[in-house]
Design an enzyme around this catalytic site. Structure first.
Site, short mmCIF file in Angstrom:
data_model
loop_
_atom_site.label_atom_id
_atom_site.label_comp_id
_atom_site.label_asym_id
_atom_site.label_seq_id
_atom_site.Cartn_x
_atom_site.Cartn_y
_atom_site.Cartn_z
N ASP A 1 24.41 3.72 -0.31
CA ASP A 1 25.33 4.14 -1.35
C ASP A 1 25.27 5.66 -1.43
OD1 ASP A 1 25.29 1.65 -4.06
OD2 ASP A 1 25.88 1.50 -1.95
N ASP B 1 32.53 -0.18 -0.72
CA ASP B 1 31.09 -0.39 -0.90
C ASP B 1 30.62 -1.15 0.35
OD1 ASP B 1 29.00 -1.79 -3.60
OD2 ASP B 1 28.49 -0.85 -1.68
N GLY C 1 0.18 13.74 6.44
CA GLY C 1 0.58 15.14 6.71
C GLY C 1 0.89 15.47 8.17
N VAL D 1 1.29 -13.35 9.20
CA VAL D 1 2.11 -14.55 9.26
C VAL D 1 1.57 -15.37 10.42
CG1 VAL D 1 4.46 -15.46 9.39
CG2 VAL D 1 4.06 -13.14 8.54
N GLY D 2 0.55 -16.16 10.11
CA GLY D 2 -0.06 -16.94 11.17
C GLY D 2 -0.78 -16.03 12.15
N ASN D 3 -0.35 -16.06 13.39
CA ASN D 3 -1.04 -15.26 14.39
C ASN D 3 -0.63 -13.79 14.34
OD1 ASN D 3 1.44 -16.56 15.34
ND2 ASN D 3 1.11 -15.37 17.20
N TYR D 4 0.59 -13.54 13.94
CA TYR D 4 1.03 -12.15 13.91
C TYR D 4 0.66 -11.47 12.60
CZ TYR D 4 3.99 -13.22 17.92
OH TYR D 4 4.45 -13.59 19.16
N ASP D 5 0.44 -10.17 12.72
CA ASP D 5 0.27 -9.33 11.54
C ASP D 5 1.30 -8.21 11.66
OD1 ASP D 5 -2.33 -10.73 12.01
OD2 ASP D 5 -2.85 -9.69 10.16
N HIS E 1 8.10 -12.95 24.78
CA HIS E 1 8.90 -13.13 23.56
C HIS E 1 9.44 -11.81 23.08
CE1 HIS E 1 4.92 -11.91 22.30
NE2 HIS E 1 5.48 -11.45 21.21
N ASP F 1 0.86 -1.17 0.00
CA ASP F 1 0.00 0.00 0.00
C ASP F 1 0.90 1.21 0.00
OD1 ASP F 1 -2.77 1.02 2.22
OD2 ASP F 1 -2.22 1.61 0.18
#
Lengths: 646, 646
Positions: free
Chosen positions: B464, B585, B360, B393-397, B453, B355
C-alpha cells in the site's frame, strides 16, 4: 563489520600502498584534481599502528614483492633497453610473477622459495612491454613487445598529466568559464571510454570530463555536461575539444554527504550503538603476514594492485580423515570488472583497505518434539571469517568479501556503494521530458540523469578439489563437460542444472566424487549484442559460468593489456579454443552482475547494493562436517549485561 | 542473531502456544510418537520470564485473539449446530477474522476497536465448515459448508489418532517386527500426500510411514522403507497397508546430532565466543505487545497459527516531509509453502519462536582523494531490525526473517535447516547403482537416498504505497500492468525488467511516482508440468511474481481448505480472473524457491541454506534518506576492550 580497521592485514596493505604512493607521484598537483598531500593524508592507518615493511622478506612463494625486491627490479631495469634509465620508458605496473603452480603446490615451509620473479608492464615510445625480471639472477629474462592490442593499466601520472594538458588549453578554459564555472572549482576527471574509432588508432587517448566542486565535495553530482577534451597521453596534446553547448549544471544544494555538515533534521529514533564483540579476541591467526589460519581453514591472502585481493591455496581440514588438509581452491580473485558503458580494466585501486573479522549467525538448528521425554533443541552457531577489501574507484566504492564457513562453504560477495556517474540535462521534471525519454536513464534530481548501467565482475576461481589435476566440471550429476565449449554457461531458472567441480579420482566411501558446487545468487546479464565493441572487450560477461583449462597466462579476463584493447585476449577467446577440461587442471570463472536503473534514493549518494555466489562442498566430506562444533554457551559471554527493555 | 531469546515478542507467542497445548491435547500418548509431557517440556521460555496472558485485552484491530476471546468463541460454538457441544464437530483452527481494511486503515489509537470476530475452520461428519463468530454480539454470523474442495488444516489429534490406528493393526505390527524393529523403537509419522486417487475421494486420509529411533534421536535417518499404512481419520480405520518387501534400514551410527553425545574429535581450531552487543540496549520499542517502533519504521507484528509471522501496517517516516509516516505495506506474510513432492498446507507450526534484534553492517561508504586538502572517509552504519520466526515442522526447521533498513528497504529471508526427508534403499555405494539411477535422488549414506525436492514459499505482500488505493504495478518504467494476466511474471535473467509497485497519484517533486521495487535474490522454479496434480494444487509456484486485486478472502495461496484439495481455490485461479489492477488496491505475491539435490554433507543433518528477496524504495523518497544518519563513533562503544592479536 568494522570500518577500515587496524588489523595486521590492513597494515600490510597500507604499507604497499604507501610504497606505491612514494614510487610514482608527481608531488605538486594542479588544484582541482589531486594533491599529493591530500593523498598522503587519506591513506594509512593511525601512525602508532603502522608497520615498517622496509626490511620485510618473503616467506611464501606467493608472497607479494617486498619493498627491497621492488627497488631491486627498478635497479635491474635501469640497464635494460629501451631506456628505463633515460626515462623514455615508464613502469605501469609491477607484481610478483607467481612461480609455476607445480612448484607452489610442492613447496613446504622450510624449503627454499622458488626463484622470485617480477612481471612488469611498461610503456616505451607507445609500445607495450611485458617484461619478466628474475630477482635471483638479477636479469631481465623476457621482454615481449605488443603481445596483443591494448596498453598497460594507466598510472596516476597518466591521469594527472592528461588533466593538466586539457587544463592548459585556452579554448578549454574559455568553454569552462563561459559556463560560469571558476577554474579553481573545476574538477577535471579523466575517464576511459575504450573504443575511440579509427582516427585514434595507434595513440593512447584519454577523455577528460568536467565537474564543478563549487559549494560541495560531491562534484560527481555537478557534471558540466556537453564539454570534454580528448588528450593524447604520450604526445601530451589535446586532440579534440567537444563543446555541445550549455546544459544547466545541477545545483549544489542537497548534494552534501559529509555527516558533520548535515543540517536537516532526521525523523528517526536513535539507533543505539551496536558492535560485534569477541571478549576472548578473534579466532584467526596470521602467520608471516599472509597465511591465515582459522577454524578448519588455511589460506594465503594478499593485496594486489590489479585484483585487489587474492585468496590462494585455500585448504580445509577433514575431521573424518584425522584432520587431513584438503585442497579446495588454488587461487581466487576478481579477474575483471566491466561497467558498461564504461570500460574493463578499471580494477585500479588507488585507495583500498583490507579488513578481516568474524561474524555470527545460525548454521544449523533443529527442535524435536516427537521423542518421548526428550527436550531437544539443538543449534550450531555460524561464525564465519570474512576477508574484506574495501576500495574506492572514483565515484564507486566496492567491497569484496571472501567469507569462509566451518562447513566448508565459501561465499563471495561484492557490494557497490559510493555515488552514481550522472549526466547533466536541461530537464527538471519528468513532465518536461514527456514522451521523449532520455536514453541514458531516469531523472533523479533536477538536471541530473542517473545513467543506467551494469556492473559485471568476473571471478577467477582456480578450483583444485583435492589437488590441481584430476578435476572435472559436471552439470547435474552425470553430464561431465569434455571441452571448454561445453562449459560456457548462461544461467537460467528453467535449466535445472547444478554445477559442480569434482575430482573423479577421489571418491567418498559411497562412491561419489569429491566436489564443490557453484551456487549463484541474484544476478544480471549484459544486454549488449555480442558484436558491440564494448561487449567484445567485455566478452567475459557473455556467460555467467565458464570453465577453462588451467593456463598460467590466463588470469585477467579482459586480457593483460586492457586499455584500448580490441578484445583479442579475453576469456571468450581462451574458452573458444575448446581445450579438454575433463579430469584435468581446470579453472572456473563466475560472472556476477548488478543491473542498475537509478532512482531518487541514489541521489546524492547510493546505498550499498550487494550480490554474491557460493562455493559449497558437495560430497566433499563424508557427512555434515560441523555436527561436532560446539554451540555458543551463555557462560562464555559474560561481558555485557543486556539492558532491560522498556 | 541469538537463538530463541526472551524478547517480549517470544513471550507473547509462547503464551499462545502454551494455550494451544492445553487446548487440544490427548495427555497420554503412545510411546514413539508424542508425549504430552515431552511437548510441555520443549515449549516455553525460562519460567521466570513467562508472561501471564490470561487477562490480556486487544489494543489494536489486528491484535490476535486473546485467551479470553478464544474461550468465548468456544462457549458460543457450544450452542451452534452441528454439535460442537456434543463433540461431533471439532475446531481445526481459530484466528482473528481481521476487520475490513478500510476500517483498519482509518482506525487510530484511542478509537474503539472495530467488532472483534473469529474465523473458525471446523469439521463435522466429514463436512468442512468455515464459521465466523462475532464476539461483540456473541453470535455465529456465518457458517459456510464445503465452500471448496479440501479439508481444514489437520490438528494434533488427527496426527496422533492416525498413528494410533495404524499401530493397532496387527498386520502392521507384524510387518514392523518382521523387519527386526521393536515396537518400542517405532516412530510412526503421519505424512500428507495430497492426491490419493479416486478410490479415496470423499474421505480424510493420512499416510503413516515408519522410522526407527533405536540408538538415535535422528529417526529421520532410519526410515523403514517399503511399509506404510493409509488411515481414514474420521472412521478411524486402516484402509490399506502397503508392504513392498524389506529394504535395509540405514544404520544408527553417524546419525547422532546432540552435541553432548558427540564423541569424534573435530579437527578445527576453537572459535572464540562472539556476540552482538548493544551496551545501551536495543533501539526498538514494542507497544501493547504488538506494535514495533524502531528508527523510522512502525509495524504491527503477530504470530499466526498458519502464516507463522504476519507484519502489518508497515509505515516509514519521511524526513523530507517533516517525519510524515508513509504507508508501504498493509500486510505481508508467507502465504503458502510447497515442497514437491510433499504438500502445500504444511504451514503447521507446532513449535515456533519469534525473535527480534538488530544487526550491524555498512549501509554506505565512500572515500575521496580528489578534493584538495580534504580527508574524506565517510560511511554510514547499516543497523537493521530483524523480526525472526524460527519454526520446526517435523524434519525441517525454517526461519523467516523480516529485516527493516533505515533506508526504507525490507528484506525477507527464508532459511531452511533441520534434516532431510530420506528414503531407504538397498544400495551402499554408487557403483552398486551402476547406470540404474534412483529417480528419487542421490546416495548420501549407506542405504540412504536424499530425496531431491524443492521448497517454494509464496509470500503475500499487500503493498500500500502511500495508501491502499491508487497503486499500480509497473514493468520497467513505462509498462503499467492493466489486468491480473499482465502480472503473471516468470523471472528471467534475459528479461531486463524491473518490477515496481507505484502510487501514480503521489509524485515526487521531479514527477516520478512514489514506488517500491521488488528485487529477487537467488531463486528456483518448479519443474513439474502445470497439469501435474501436485502442481495444480501448488499452482501458486507457477510464477515468481503475481499481482492481484485486493480481495480479503484471497490470503492463502493454496486456498483456505488445502488438505486434499483439488486446487480449485489457488492464487492461479484468482489471478486468472484477470481483474483490473491499475490504480487500485493491489497485492503482490512473491515466490521464493530452493532446489535441493542432497549430498553427503546433508547427512545426518542439513546445514542452513537461505534465499531472500527485497522490497526497495524507488522514487519513494525525494533523495537518499539516510545521509543524515549518524555514523558509529568509537566513543559510543566503550564496553569491551579488544584482545590484542597474537
Amino acid at each position: 563489520m568494522a570500518e577500515p580497521s587496524l588489523a595486521r592485514l590492513s597494515a600490510l596493505f597500507f604499507g604497499f600502498l604507501l610504497l606505491l604512493a612514494t614510487y610514482s607521484w608527481v608531488p605538486r598537483l594542479h588544484s582541482g584534481l589531486l594533491s599529493g598531500t591530500g593523498v598522503q593524508k587519506t591513506l594509512g592507518p593511525d601512525p602508532k599502528l603502522r608497520v615498517d615493511h622496509s626490511s620485510a622478506k618473503p616467506h611464501h612463494p606467493l608472497d607479494p614483492l617486498t619493498v627491497q625486491e621492488i627497488e631491486r627490479v627498478r635497479t635491474i631495469l635501469l640497464d635494460h633497453e629501451p631506456g628505463f634509465g633515460s626515462g623514455s620508458a615508464t613502469i605501469h605496473s609491477m607484481a610478483l610473477d607467481e612461480p609455476d603452480k607445480t612448484l607452489v603446490v610442492k613447496w613446504k615451509k622450510g624449503n627454499r622459495l622458488p626463484s622470485r620473479r617480477a612481471e612488469v608492464l611498461a610503456l616505451s615510445v607507445g609500445q607495450s612491454h611485458v617484461i619478466v625480471v628474475d630477482l635471483d639472477s638479477g636479469r631481465v629474462v623476457s621482454d615481449v613487445v605488443n603481445p596483443t592490442s591494448g596498453y598497460p593499466i594507466l598510472t596516476m601520472d597518466d591521469l594527472i598529466v592528461a588533466s593538466q594538458v586539457a587544463l592548459k588549453s585556452i579554448e578549454f578554459n574559455r568553454s569552462v568559464e563561459a559556463r560560469g564555472v571558476k577554474l579553481s572549482d573545476l574538477v577535471a576527471l579523466p575517464t576511459f571510454t575504450g573504443w575511440f574509432g579509427p582516427e585514434e588508432e595507434g595513440r593512447r587517448i584519454l577523455k577528460v570530463q568536467c565537474f564543478t566542486s563549487q559549494d560541495t565535495p560531491n562534484y560527481f553530482m555537478r557534471p558540466i555536461e556537453g564539454l570534454y577534451a580528448t588528450v593524447d597521453m604520450d604526445k601530451l596534446e589535446v586532440i579534440k575539444i567537444v563543446d555541445k553547448g550549455m546544459v544547466p549544471i545541477p545545483k549544489a544544494a542537497g548534494t552534501e554527504y559529509r555527516y558533520n555538515v548535515q543540517n536537516k533534521p532526521v525523523h528517526m529514533d536513535r539507533i543505539n550503538p551496536i558492535s560485534i564483540e569477541q571478549p576472548e579476541g578473534p579466532s584467526f591467526l596470521v602467520e608471516d603476514g599472509h597465511l591465515v589460519k582459522w577454524a578448519n581453514w588455511v589460506f594465503h591472502v594478499k593485496a594486489d594492485h590489479r585484483a585487489g585481493i587474492i585468496i590462494s591455496q585455500a585448504t580445509v581440514r577433514d575431521s573424518e580423515t584425522a584432520g587431513e588438509p584438503r585442497s579446495v581452491m588454488y587461487k581466487g580473485f576478481p579477474s575483471e570488472l566491466f561497467v558498461p558503458y564504461m570500460d574493463p580494466g578499471e580494477l585500479w585501486y588507488y585507495k583500498s583497505y583490507l579488513d578481516a573479522g568474524e561474524i555470527g549467525d545460525v548454521s544449523w538448528r533443529h527442535s524435536e518434539i516427537l521423542i518421548p521425554n526428550a527436550d531437544i533443541r539443538e543449534s550450531r552457531p555460524k561464525v564465519t571469517l570474512v576477508a574484506r577489501m574495501a576500495t574506492s574507484v572514483g565515484n564507486y566504492d566496492y567491497t569484496f568479501d571472501w567469507e569462509f564457513q566451518t562447513d566448508g562453504l565459501i561465499r563471495v560477495t561484492v557490494a557497490a556503494s559510493g555515488m552514481l556517474m550522472v549526466k547533466g540535462t536541461p530537464y527538471e521534471n519528468v513532465d518536461d521530458l514527456g514522451d521523449k525519454e532520455d536514453d541514458s536513464g531516469p531523472l533523479i534530481s533536477e538536471n541530473v540523469i542517473g545513467v543506467v548501467h551494469d556492473h559485471f565482475i568476473t571471478f577467477h576461481l582456480d578450483m583444485d578439489i583435492d589437488g590441481p589435476m584430476n578435476n572435472s566440471f559436471v552439470k547435474v550429476k552425470k553430464y561431465v563437460a569434455k571441452t571448454e565449449k561445453d562449459a560456457q554457461i548462461k544461467l537460467s531458472l528453467y535449466d535445472p542444472y547444478e554445477f559442480h567441480i569434482v575430482n573423479p579420482n577421489r571418491k567418498s566411501r559411497l562412491g561419489n566424487p569429491a566436489g564443490y558446487r557453484i551456487i549463484p545468487g541474484g544476478n544480471a546479464v549484459s544486454l549488449l549484442d555480442h558484436d558491440d565493441p564494448p561487449q567484445i572487450r567485455g566478452a567475459f560477461s557473455n556467460n555467467q559460468i565458464w570453465v577453462t583449462r588451467y593456463n598460467r597466462s590466463e588470469q585477467f579476463a579482459g586480457g593483460v593489456l586492457v586499455y584500448q584493447s580490441h578484445g583479442d585476449d579475453t576469456l571468450q577467446v581462451w574458452s573458444d579454443r575448446d581445450r579438454s577440461i575433463e579430469n584435468n587442471d581446470i579453472v572456473v570463472w563466475y560472472t556476477l552482475g548488478f543491473h542498475h536503473i537509478p532512482c531518487q534514493e541514489d541521489y546524492p549518494v547510493m546505498p550499498t547494493v550487494a550480490a554474491s555466489f557460493e562455493l559449497k562442498p558437495a560430497n566433499f566430506f563424508e557427512s555434515n562436517p560441523v555436527i561436532g562444533v560446539a554451540p555458543i554457551f551463555e557462560k562464555d559471554l559474560p561481558v555485557c549485561r543486556p539492558f532491560a527493555s522498556s
